[in-house]
Design a protein around this motif. Structure first.
Motif: not given
Length: 164
Positions: A53-57, A71-74, A81-84, A88-89
């Motif tokens: 996974g990854n975290l996009e700040d 954006a949180l991806r796993s 498959q990826w889920a995204i 939103d702050g």
């Protein structure tokens, strides 16, 4: 039967590090609008979940003011498959419906069913990583079940630092 695999788990590794982001966003969606707003932003992406996974700040500098989003991806090694998800702050307790999909070469397509202004829509994210130092993301909506699509947000990333 699909064999569980980590193949594809590195699909978003190109985004690790820091980027300047040029945004172009349609002012109104699925309404025939042709007016776009452009603005700048920044993002930093790092791996999580042991690389699955990854975290996009994100910092987005809209004309009316800056806001933060994530954006949180796993990656699901069973389905490939990826889920995204998008958080939103400005609405910190409303996690968007995840789009799901995968890359086929340098192009990734991710889809979800959602609701916009009370009507059912389809959402499509398109990731283009043909240029690893300047990847591109697009969001499009369809109100007719995916027959036609309206692109409503484009992000062009420019790497500003070395990948971590």
């Amino acid at each position: 039967m699909h064999t569980p695999s980590s193949s594809g788990a590195d699909d978003f590794d190109f985004e690790f590090g820091s980027f300047a982001v040029h945004h172009r966003r349609l002012d109104r969606r699925l309404s025939g609008c042709e007016d776009w707003t452009t603005f700048e932003g920044r993002c930093t992406t790092r791996p999580i979940l042991g690389g699955l996974g990854n975290l996009e700040d994100n910092e987005l500098d809209l004309p009316e003011g800056r806001y933060r989003a994530v954006a949180l991806r796993s990656f699901d090694s069973g389905s490939g498959q990826w889920a995204i998800w998008w958080l939103d702050g400005r609405a910190p307790h409303a996690l968007d419906v995840p789009v799901k999909g995968r890359f086929d070469g340098p192009i990734g397509l991710f889809y979800a069913d959602d609701v916009l202004d009370g009507r059912d829509i389809k959402v499509r994210f398109t990731w283009d990583k043909r240029n690893l130092d300047e990847p591109r993301w697009e969001q499009a909506f369809s109100a007719d079940g995916g027959t036609t699509w309206e692109t409503n947000w484009v992000m062009r990333f420019t790497r500003v630092g070395e990948a971590d």
